[in-house]
Design an enzyme around this catalytic site. Structure first.
Site, PDB file in Angstrom:
ATOM      1  N   HIS A  17      18.605  53.763  71.912  1.00 34.44           N
ATOM      2  CA  HIS A  17      17.220  54.257  71.858  1.00 34.44           C
ATOM      3  C   HIS A  17      17.176  55.596  71.116  1.00 34.44           C
ATOM      4  CE1 HIS A  17      16.631  51.863  75.817  1.00 34.44           C
ATOM      5  NE2 HIS A  17      15.985  51.215  74.863  1.00 34.44           N
ATOM      6  N   LYS A  41       8.511  44.926  87.066  1.00 34.15           N
ATOM      7  CA  LYS A  41       9.834  44.864  86.421  1.00 34.15           C
ATOM      8  C   LYS A  41      10.928  45.434  87.328  1.00 34.15           C
ATOM      9  CE  LYS A  41       9.333  44.396  81.474  1.00 34.15           C
ATOM     10  NZ  LYS A  41       9.925  44.797  80.204  1.00 34.15           N
ATOM     11  N   ARG A  92      18.041  45.110  67.256  1.00 34.48           N
ATOM     12  CA  ARG A  92      19.509  45.130  67.271  1.00 34.48           C
ATOM     13  C   ARG A  92      20.091  43.928  66.544  1.00 34.48           C
ATOM     14  NH1 ARG A  92      19.467  45.587  73.565  1.00 34.48           N
ATOM     15  NH2 ARG A  92      17.855  44.133  72.958  1.00 34.48           N
ATOM     16  N   SER A 130      19.821  48.601  77.979  1.00 33.18           N
ATOM     17  CA  SER A 130      19.727  49.289  79.281  1.00 33.18           C
ATOM     18  C   SER A 130      20.348  48.419  80.367  1.00 33.18           C
ATOM     19  CB  SER A 130      18.267  49.566  79.631  1.00 33.18           C
ATOM     20  OG  SER A 130      17.699  50.432  78.687  1.00 33.18           O
TER      21      SER A 130
HETATM   22  O1  PNS Z   1      11.715  47.952  76.909  1.00 33.27           O
HETATM   23  P1  PNS Z   1      10.922  46.705  76.773  1.00 33.27           P
HETATM   24  O2  PNS Z   1      10.830  45.995  78.098  1.00 33.27           O
HETATM   25  O3  PNS Z   1      11.450  45.812  75.693  1.00 33.27           O
HETATM   26  O4  PNS Z   1       9.430  47.140  76.349  1.00 33.27           O
HETATM   27  C1  PNS Z   1       8.393  46.191  76.358  1.00 33.27           C
HETATM   28  C2  PNS Z   1       7.016  46.859  76.116  1.00 33.27           C
HETATM   29  C3  PNS Z   1       6.845  48.062  77.033  1.00 33.27           C
HETATM   30  C4  PNS Z   1       6.935  47.324  74.683  1.00 33.27           C
HETATM   31  C5  PNS Z   1       5.929  45.785  76.392  1.00 33.27           C
HETATM   32  O5  PNS Z   1       6.205  45.163  77.609  1.00 33.27           O
HETATM   33  C6  PNS Z   1       4.524  46.394  76.468  1.00 33.27           C
HETATM   34  O6  PNS Z   1       4.013  46.898  75.500  1.00 33.27           O
HETATM   35  N1  PNS Z   1       3.911  46.321  77.675  1.00 33.27           N
HETATM   36  C7  PNS Z   1       2.598  46.867  77.930  1.00 33.27           C
HETATM   37  C8  PNS Z   1       1.553  45.756  78.140  1.00 33.27           C
HETATM   38  C9  PNS Z   1       1.038  45.252  76.804  1.00 33.27           C
HETATM   39  O7  PNS Z   1       0.516  46.000  75.991  1.00 33.27           O
HETATM   40  N2  PNS Z   1       1.199  43.938  76.569  1.00 33.27           N
HETATM   41  C10 PNS Z   1       0.806  43.330  75.306  1.00 33.27           C
HETATM   42  C11 PNS Z   1       1.966  43.331  74.302  1.00 33.27           C
HETATM   43  S1  PNS Z   1       3.307  42.321  74.899  1.00 33.27           S
END
Ligand code: PNS
Length: 163
Positions: A17, A41, A92, A130
């Site tokens: 990150h 989560k 990645r 992570s």
């Molecule tokens: O670290 P991650 O779990 O890969 O991140 C995922 C993230 C936070 C980018 C995604 O879950 C997110 O944007 N969640 C907020 C809800 C949202 O906007 N959903 C619509 C897009 S999937």
């Protein structure tokens, strides 16, 4: 003013990150690290822990144009709230593409004016996630070099206590 938002669960924030963040901080005027507040989560590290580790890392790295915050709800709404025109994500390997492709399609549907910018992870970090850090640390393996050095001791002890 070009503002980017770098969203994620960051449970915990890894050196992979950090690699993406350094690249983004060089490209944007301001980068907001946006930590997802989603108890569904079941994160290992609380929001307070994740934000304080991120803030320590921002200080240690001297990233003066980087801020941090928690968000819940839709990412595009948070992006609008902080004035970000870009979402930042890291890639990645090809296996990330499918997931990122879907997130991008949803975000474009919700707000076509916000674009996502991707940084390829350095090959040295292509295996790093992570969840790998949590698993290795939880089983007593070395996570040195996988998380920012300033947070290494805290994460190591915290994961060891989980056993
Ligand atoms: O670290 P991650 O779990 O890969 O991140 C995922 C993230 C936070 C980018 C995604 O879950 C997110 O944007 N969640 C907020 C809800 C949202 O906007 N959903 C619509 C897009 S999937």
């Amino acid at each position: 003013m070009k503002i980017g938002v770098y969203p994620g669960s960051f449970d915990p924030f890894t050196i992979g990150h950090l690699d993406v963040l350094r690249n983004a901080a060089g490209l944007f005027d301001t980068v907001y690290i946006a930590v997802l507040n989603n108890n569904a989560k079941s994160p290992v590290f609380s929001m307070e822990e994740r934000l304080s580790m991120i803030d320590r890392m921002i200080d240690a790295e001297g990233l003066s144009n980087v801020r941090s915050g928690a968000f819940s709800g839709l990412l595009v709404d948070y992006a609008k709230q902080i004035g970000a025109q870009y979402i930042i994500r890291g890639l990645r390997a090809i296996t990330d593409f499918d997931y990122e492709f879907q997130i991008d399609a949803v975000n474009r549907h919700l707000d076509p004016e916000i674009h996502t910018v991707y940084f390829m992870a350095s090959p040295a970090h292509s295996f790093l996630s992570s969840s790998n850090v949590r698993e290795i640390g939880g089983m007593g393996g070395s996570i040195e070099g996988l998380v920012p050095q300033c947070n290494y001791q805290y994460i190591r002890e915290r994961l060891a206590r989980q056993k």
